[in-house]
Every structure is written in structure tokens, then in C-alpha cells.
Design a protein around this motif. Structure first.
Motif, PDB file in Angstrom:
ATOM      1  N   UNK A 244       0.877  -1.603  -0.277  1.00 20.54           N
ATOM      2  CA  UNK A 244       0.036   0.166   0.428  1.00 20.54           C
ATOM      3  C   UNK A 244       0.811   1.096  -0.033  1.00 20.54           C
ATOM      4  N   UNK A 245       0.782   1.806  -1.042  1.00 22.09           N
ATOM      5  CA  UNK A 245       1.920   3.128  -1.429  1.00 22.09           C
ATOM      6  C   UNK A 245       1.553   3.949  -2.260  1.00 22.09           C
ATOM      7  N   UNK A 246       2.431   5.057  -2.513  1.00 19.82           N
ATOM      8  CA  UNK A 246       1.886   6.265  -3.263  1.00 19.82           C
ATOM      9  C   UNK A 246       3.262   6.588  -4.115  1.00 19.82           C
ATOM     10  N   UNK A 247       3.083   7.039  -4.801  1.00 18.89           N
ATOM     11  CA  UNK A 247       4.493   7.349  -5.890  1.00 18.89           C
ATOM     12  C   UNK A 247       4.201   8.833  -6.257  1.00 18.89           C
ATOM     13  N   UNK A 248       4.969   9.290  -6.611  1.00 17.34           N
ATOM     14  CA  UNK A 248       5.583  10.426  -7.325  1.00 17.34           C
ATOM     15  C   UNK A 248       6.397  10.637  -8.155  1.00 17.34           C
TER      16      UNK A 248
ATOM     17  N   UNK B 291      11.710  10.337 -12.818  1.00 15.65           N
ATOM     18  CA  UNK B 291      12.744  10.503 -12.136  1.00 15.65           C
ATOM     19  C   UNK B 291      11.682  10.181 -11.160  1.00 15.65           C
ATOM     20  N   UNK B 292      11.761   9.925 -10.018  1.00 11.02           N
ATOM     21  CA  UNK B 292      11.447   9.356  -8.969  1.00 11.02           C
ATOM     22  C   UNK B 292      11.424  10.342  -7.768  1.00 11.02           C
ATOM     23  N   UNK B 293      10.317  11.052  -7.172  1.00 11.10           N
ATOM     24  CA  UNK B 293      10.516  12.077  -6.266  1.00 11.10           C
ATOM     25  C   UNK B 293      10.060  12.347  -5.021  1.00 11.10           C
ATOM     26  N   UNK B 294       9.249  10.808  -4.922  1.00 13.75           N
ATOM     27  CA  UNK B 294       8.814  10.377  -3.322  1.00 13.75           C
ATOM     28  C   UNK B 294       8.143   9.443  -3.541  1.00 13.75           C
ATOM     29  N   UNK B 295       8.164   8.409  -2.486  1.00 12.55           N
ATOM     30  CA  UNK B 295       7.495   7.521  -2.385  1.00 12.55           C
ATOM     31  C   UNK B 295       7.332   6.870  -0.756  1.00 12.55           C
TER      32      UNK B 295
ATOM     33  N   UNK C  81       6.308  18.192 -20.470  1.00 12.55           N
ATOM     34  CA  UNK C  81       6.691  17.719 -18.779  1.00 12.55           C
ATOM     35  C   UNK C  81       5.802  18.070 -17.742  1.00 12.55           C
ATOM     36  N   UNK C  82       5.611  17.049 -17.026  1.00 16.66           N
ATOM     37  CA  UNK C  82       3.933  16.818 -16.187  1.00 16.66           C
ATOM     38  C   UNK C  82       4.756  16.139 -14.944  1.00 16.66           C
ATOM     39  N   UNK C  83       3.442  15.105 -14.115  1.00 10.66           N
ATOM     40  CA  UNK C  83       3.970  14.288 -13.011  1.00 10.66           C
ATOM     41  C   UNK C  83       2.642  13.321 -13.072  1.00 10.66           C
ATOM     42  N   UNK C  84       3.179  12.282 -12.898  1.00 14.52           N
ATOM     43  CA  UNK C  84       2.715  10.540 -12.730  1.00 14.52           C
ATOM     44  C   UNK C  84       2.534  10.901 -11.054  1.00 14.52           C
ATOM     45  N   UNK C  85       1.253  10.587 -10.588  1.00 15.52           N
ATOM     46  CA  UNK C  85       1.047  10.429  -9.072  1.00 15.52           C
ATOM     47  C   UNK C  85       0.541   8.697  -9.634  1.00 15.52           C
ATOM     48  N   UNK C  86       0.750   8.235  -8.164  1.00 14.89           N
ATOM     49  CA  UNK C  86       0.675   6.956  -8.391  1.00 14.89           C
ATOM     50  C   UNK C  86      -0.290   6.286  -6.661  1.00 14.89           C
ATOM     51  N   UNK C  87      -1.479   5.688  -6.763  1.00 14.61           N
ATOM     52  CA  UNK C  87      -1.968   5.494  -5.137  1.00 14.61           C
ATOM     53  C   UNK C  87      -1.791   3.459  -6.021  1.00 14.61           C
TER      54      UNK C  87
ATOM     55  N   UNK D   6      14.993   4.729  -9.168  1.00 14.56           N
ATOM     56  CA  UNK D   6      14.237   5.913  -8.924  1.00 14.56           C
ATOM     57  C   UNK D   6      14.322   6.207 -10.935  1.00 14.56           C
ATOM     58  N   UNK D   7      14.928   6.264 -12.022  1.00 16.84           N
ATOM     59  CA  UNK D   7      13.844   6.284 -13.581  1.00 16.84           C
ATOM     60  C   UNK D   7      13.544   5.385 -13.519  1.00 16.84           C
TER      61      UNK D   7
END
Length: 234
Positions: free
Chosen positions: A49-53, A217-221, A64-70, A202-203
Motif C-alpha cells: 500500500x503505497x504512493x509514488x510521485x 524520475x522518482x520524487x517521492x514514495x 513535462x508533467x507529473x505521474x502520481x500513483x496510488x 528511481x528512473x
């Protein structure tokens, strides 16, 4: 003659079953090594159970944008894609899939699109999830790589493992559309242990049908994320 027949039958059974036993043992050994490499059972349970940005560069149009995963393993995934002039949300919840564009009303998707979304979820399976699905996994070698192949819901995902460091460096999802087959390849790099003791790339370098589509590119988990059922509803 009657005495020889049982021995012959036993010999045939051994010849047939021994490769199966050997293959199952090799798959189990490989998955156990992955679990150890990626942080161990206790740490990996936190990834279910995690989130990634991710920072996202879409190569077509240089956007350019963001990919946020739940992510809630093994059945639920929500991906929120945000660009300066566009948003897209993809939700897979078991057998149900939805897409939402620009925060408008959601729509259920066709089977090919749902299967493509399902392949993305399967790509994110942890070694623990793979162990739970071991009966649907086979093992082969491809040059310097070991390949774990998972067959699930008529979909195939290959996890390519570097034999030197036991990192999953490539994942290939295969989607059949009539007589043709579409390949979704993601290359993983920049591996490092997180503060929580979980190994992560991270990539990501993504391809669809042989076309390089995006670099992330991973920013946060966040592990052990408190994700409610509402997150996976449109």
C-alpha cells in the motif's frame, strides 16, 4: 512383463515430472533471492500500500508533467497524470477500469485499454506478490538476464533480472490485439535503498510498440500509505 510395466511407468513419470519439479525449484529460488535483494519480507510488505510521485517527460511533444500513483496490491492502481494543459486519471480496480480526462466525468474503457492498464499494475508487482503467484510463473535465461514470465488473465509480463546484482532492470508487458501483439517495455535504472530499507529504481524509461514515449524520475514514495476504497473509485 507385469513386473516390468510398473517400473516403466515410474520411469516415464520421473522423466516427465523431474523437469517440472526442477523448474518450480528454480523459480522459487529466484523469487526468494529477489525478496532478499529488495529488502526482505517485512520491508516489502510495506510496499503493498503505497504512493509514488514521479516527474514525467512525455517525449512526444516534449511535455513535462507529473505521474502520481496510488497502489494497493495486488488489484488496485490509480494513476494521475498532470500536464500544464491536460489531466488524465486511470483507475484499475480488479476487473473494472476507468479513465477520466481533464477532471470530467469518467468512462469505462474498452478491453484493450483495460488490459493495458492491467499490465501497468502487473509491472509494479513486488517480489512478494510474485511469490504468491508462483504457480503462474516460469523461468528462462536471455543472455545476461534471467526472465520471470507471469501469465495472468490472458496477459503476459516478463521481468528481466540482472544476474549480477538481482535488480529487475526491464519489464515487458505483452498485449494481444487480434493477430498483432503490442509490447510495453519499461527500463529501470538509478537503483538505491530508500530510508525504509526497500530497494527501488528511481528512473523509468518507457516504450510502447518500440517507440520511446516517456522518461520518469522518482520524487517521492510513501510506504504503508493509508489508502481508502474511495481512492480507487472514479
Amino acid at each position: 512383463m507385469s513386473l516390468l510395466l510398473p517400473k516403466s511407468v515410474c520411469l516415464i513419470l520421473l522423466l516427465v515430472l523431474f523437469p517440472l519439479f526442477s523448474q518450480a525449484t528454480e523459480v522459487a529460488t529466484a523469487i526468494d533471492q529477489l525478496i532478499l535483494t529488495y529488502g526482505g519480507e517485512d520491508k516489502l510488505r510495506r510496499t503493498h500500500s503505497m504512493t509514488q510521485k514521479w516527474d514525467l517527460l512525455a517525449l512526444m511533444g516534449n511535455r513535462q508533467g507529473t505521474d502520481s500513483r496510488s497502489i494497493r496490491m495486488p488489484e488496485q492502481l490509480r494513476v494521475d497524470l498532470k500536464y500544464p494543459k491536460k489531466t488524465e486519471t486511470r483507475i484499475i480496480n480488479g476487473d473494472i477500469a476507468h479513465v477520466i480526462y481533464d477532471l470530467d466525468s469518467s468512462s469505462t474503457v474498452s478491453r484493450p485499454q483495460r488490459d493495458a492498464m492491467r499490465l501497468q499494475l502487473m509491472r509494479l508487482y513486488s517480489p512478494l506478490v510474485l511469490r504468491n503467484k508462483i504457480n503462474a510463473i516460469s523461468l528462462t535465461e536471455k543472455g545476461e538476464m534471467l526472465v520471470l514470465t507471469l501469465l495472468e488473465n490472458d496477459l503476459q509480463v516478463d521481468y528481466l533480472i540482472n544476474k549480477k546484482n538481482w535488480h529487475i532492470e526491464k519489464v515487458v508487458g505483452k498485449l494481444k490485439m487480434g493477430p498483432t501483439e503490442m509490447l510495453f517495455l519499461t527500463e529501470y535504472s538509478d537503483f538505491a535503498m530508500t530510508e525504509d530499507g526497500v530497494l527501488m529504481h528511481h528512473k523509468e524509461n518507457k516504450y510502447a510498440g518500440g517507440v520511446n514515449t516517456a522518461v520518469l524520475t522518482l520524487q517521492e514514495v510513501v510506504f504503508d500509505a493509508a489508502l481508502s476504497d474511495e481512492v480507487f473509485k472514479p
